[in-house]
Write a protein that holds these residues in place. Structure first.
Motif, PDB file in Angstrom:
ATOM      1  N   LYS A  96     -55.313  44.354 -24.029  1.00 34.54           N
ATOM      2  CA  LYS A  96     -54.953  43.289 -24.881  1.00 34.54           C
ATOM      3  C   LYS A  96     -54.069  43.065 -26.401  1.00 34.54           C
ATOM      4  N   LYS A  97     -53.390  44.054 -26.335  1.00 32.15           N
ATOM      5  CA  LYS A  97     -53.026  44.262 -27.046  1.00 32.15           C
ATOM      6  C   LYS A  97     -51.247  43.877 -26.744  1.00 32.15           C
ATOM      7  N   PHE A  98     -50.969  44.497 -25.729  1.00 28.98           N
ATOM      8  CA  PHE A  98     -49.631  44.704 -25.008  1.00 28.98           C
ATOM      9  C   PHE A  98     -49.379  43.561 -24.681  1.00 28.98           C
ATOM     10  N   ILE A  99     -50.314  42.364 -24.269  1.00 27.50           N
ATOM     11  CA  ILE A  99     -50.055  41.191 -24.632  1.00 27.50           C
ATOM     12  C   ILE A  99     -49.986  40.098 -25.095  1.00 27.50           C
ATOM     13  N   GLY A 100     -50.691  40.722 -26.127  1.00 23.58           N
ATOM     14  CA  GLY A 100     -50.716  40.671 -28.004  1.00 23.58           C
ATOM     15  C   GLY A 100     -48.756  40.117 -28.341  1.00 23.58           C
ATOM     16  N   HIS A 101     -48.711  41.312 -27.454  1.00 21.98           N
ATOM     17  CA  HIS A 101     -47.013  41.886 -28.272  1.00 21.98           C
ATOM     18  C   HIS A 101     -45.728  40.896 -27.914  1.00 21.98           C
ATOM     19  N   ILE A 102     -46.597  41.077 -25.796  1.00 18.81           N
ATOM     20  CA  ILE A 102     -45.188  39.608 -25.444  1.00 18.81           C
ATOM     21  C   ILE A 102     -45.224  38.993 -25.419  1.00 18.81           C
ATOM     22  N   THR A 103     -46.553  38.384 -25.728  1.00 19.41           N
ATOM     23  CA  THR A 103     -46.347  36.726 -25.987  1.00 19.41           C
ATOM     24  C   THR A 103     -46.193  36.423 -27.384  1.00 19.41           C
ATOM     25  N   THR A 104     -45.870  37.336 -28.115  1.00 15.06           N
ATOM     26  CA  THR A 104     -46.074  36.390 -30.192  1.00 15.06           C
ATOM     27  C   THR A 104     -44.801  37.190 -30.269  1.00 15.06           C
ATOM     28  N   GLY A 105     -44.046  36.939 -31.237  1.00 16.62           N
ATOM     29  CA  GLY A 105     -42.331  36.697 -31.767  1.00 16.62           C
ATOM     30  C   GLY A 105     -41.556  37.143 -31.082  1.00 16.62           C
ATOM     31  N   ASP A 106     -41.532  38.664 -31.120  1.00 19.98           N
ATOM     32  CA  ASP A 106     -40.530  40.299 -30.530  1.00 19.98           C
ATOM     33  C   ASP A 106     -40.200  39.446 -29.008  1.00 19.98           C
ATOM     34  N   PHE A 107     -41.770  38.833 -28.210  1.00 22.24           N
ATOM     35  CA  PHE A 107     -40.803  38.489 -27.086  1.00 22.24           C
ATOM     36  C   PHE A 107     -40.546  37.331 -26.629  1.00 22.24           C
ATOM     37  N   PHE A 108     -41.315  36.718 -26.439  1.00 24.60           N
ATOM     38  CA  PHE A 108     -41.172  34.880 -24.864  1.00 24.60           C
ATOM     39  C   PHE A 108     -42.347  34.096 -25.906  1.00 24.60           C
ATOM     40  N   GLU A 109     -42.779  34.152 -27.507  1.00 30.36           N
ATOM     41  CA  GLU A 109     -43.134  33.108 -28.409  1.00 30.36           C
ATOM     42  C   GLU A 109     -43.914  32.035 -27.768  1.00 30.36           C
ATOM     43  N   VAL A 110     -45.147  32.361 -26.376  1.00 27.33           N
ATOM     44  CA  VAL A 110     -45.825  31.581 -25.865  1.00 27.33           C
ATOM     45  C   VAL A 110     -46.500  30.392 -26.348  1.00 27.33           C
ATOM     46  N   GLU A 111     -46.826  30.246 -27.688  1.00 25.69           N
ATOM     47  CA  GLU A 111     -47.192  28.943 -28.541  1.00 25.69           C
ATOM     48  C   GLU A 111     -46.218  27.939 -28.675  1.00 25.69           C
ATOM     49  N   LYS A 112     -45.027  28.976 -28.628  1.00 27.09           N
ATOM     50  CA  LYS A 112     -44.013  27.737 -28.898  1.00 27.09           C
ATOM     51  C   LYS A 112     -43.015  26.970 -27.577  1.00 27.09           C
ATOM     52  N   PHE A 113     -43.061  28.207 -26.913  1.00 28.34           N
ATOM     53  CA  PHE A 113     -42.765  27.986 -25.543  1.00 28.34           C
ATOM     54  C   PHE A 113     -43.733  27.979 -24.198  1.00 28.34           C
ATOM     55  N   PRO A 114     -44.378  27.592 -24.242  1.00 30.84           N
ATOM     56  CA  PRO A 114     -45.859  27.757 -23.491  1.00 30.84           C
ATOM     57  C   PRO A 114     -44.976  27.808 -22.041  1.00 30.84           C
ATOM     58  N   THR A 115     -44.015  26.905 -21.355  1.00 28.90           N
ATOM     59  CA  THR A 115     -43.785  27.237 -20.160  1.00 28.90           C
ATOM     60  C   THR A 115     -41.986  27.410 -19.813  1.00 28.90           C
ATOM     61  N   SER A 116     -41.848  27.894 -18.547  1.00 30.10           N
ATOM     62  CA  SER A 116     -40.018  28.303 -18.409  1.00 30.10           C
ATOM     63  C   SER A 116     -39.876  27.228 -17.184  1.00 30.10           C
ATOM     64  N   THR A 117     -39.053  26.764 -16.932  1.00 28.57           N
ATOM     65  CA  THR A 117     -38.988  26.440 -15.732  1.00 28.57           C
ATOM     66  C   THR A 117     -37.589  26.578 -14.240  1.00 28.57           C
ATOM     67  N   PHE A 118     -37.816  26.517 -13.351  1.00 27.69           N
ATOM     68  CA  PHE A 118     -36.374  27.067 -12.659  1.00 27.69           C
ATOM     69  C   PHE A 118     -35.935  25.880 -11.828  1.00 27.69           C
ATOM     70  N   LYS A 119     -35.258  25.133 -11.753  1.00 27.83           N
ATOM     71  CA  LYS A 119     -34.550  24.074 -10.769  1.00 27.83           C
ATOM     72  C   LYS A 119     -33.431  24.135  -9.788  1.00 27.83           C
ATOM     73  N   ILE A 120     -33.716  24.219  -8.955  1.00 26.89           N
ATOM     74  CA  ILE A 120     -32.671  24.602  -8.327  1.00 26.89           C
ATOM     75  C   ILE A 120     -31.455  23.687  -8.195  1.00 26.89           C
ATOM     76  N   THR A 121     -30.584  23.686  -8.737  1.00 22.72           N
ATOM     77  CA  THR A 121     -28.873  23.117  -8.334  1.00 22.72           C
ATOM     78  C   THR A 121     -28.124  23.262  -7.147  1.00 22.72           C
ATOM     79  N   LYS A 122     -28.493  24.598  -6.367  1.00 15.21           N
ATOM     80  CA  LYS A 122     -27.032  24.355  -5.241  1.00 15.21           C
ATOM     81  C   LYS A 122     -28.100  25.654  -4.218  1.00 15.21           C
TER      82      LYS A 122
END
Length: 199
Positions: A96-122
């Protein structure tokens, strides 16, 4: 008279050919958009550091693949950043502590950026190029992929290395903290993606 008959014969033959060509069906393959099967699709992540590594899963929440015959020509998918799970830490409290760490400010900030996307261009042969948006930043990346078509479904698999520092995730990076020593975390993490699409 013979010349007139010859001309008429040629005209009739030409007309027959034109009609035959016009009535020949178009065999060109049409592009088809297939919805992503979010239950059948998955992402496995692996991140390494000097003293070890961690791994887990993350969910694909939506997406589609555009196909033409047995080839993928386009598509996109959305990653649910709040669904990150670590599968190698068995201690519940530490997990729980590890997930809390990587989802907050030091890493991916999931509250601010809840999704990531990938779009094929070629798509060029086995290589796919597309725009990855992570942590609010979009970068073009290219990687090899395998495509399989069976039973009305298309499956695309790929192992995608991602340099987190290009997306402003700098925590524990020797690139920015040279004296960090054995607490350093690799800049590149890996995403093994299996994308299943079809009705």
């Amino acid at each position: 008279m013979k010349s007139i008959k010859s001309i008429l014969s040629v005209f009739a033959a030409a007309l027959f050919v034109n009609v035959a060509v016009a009535s020949t069906p178009n065999t060109g393959k049409k592009a088809t958009t297939l919805p992503v099967d979010t239950k059948g699709s998955k992402i496995h992540w692996l991140a390494k550091k000097v003293t070890g590594q961690h791994e887990g899963t993350i969910a694909i929440s939506s997406g589609s693949l555009v196909t033409s015959g047995t080839k993928v020509t386009g598509g996109s998918f959305v990653i649910d950043m709040k669904s990150i799970v670590c599968t190698d830490i068995t201690d519940a409290e530490y997990n729980k502590k590890f997930i809390g760490h990587i989802t907050t400010g030091d890493f991916f900030e999931v509250e601010k950026f809840p999704t990531s996307t990938f779009k094929i261009t070629k798509v060029a042969g086995a290589n796919i190029t597309g725009d990855l948006t992570l942590h609010g930043i979009t970068k073009s990346i290219t990687f090899p992929a395998k495509i399989a078509v069976a039973g009305g479904k298309t499956t695309a698999t790929a192992s995608i290395p991602v340099d987190r520092t290009e997306f402003n995730v700098k925590y524990g990076s020797k690139k920015f903290f040279e004296s960090i020593g054995d607490k350093a975390i690799d800049d590149v993490f890996n995403l093994d993606v299996t994308l299943v699409a079809g009705k």
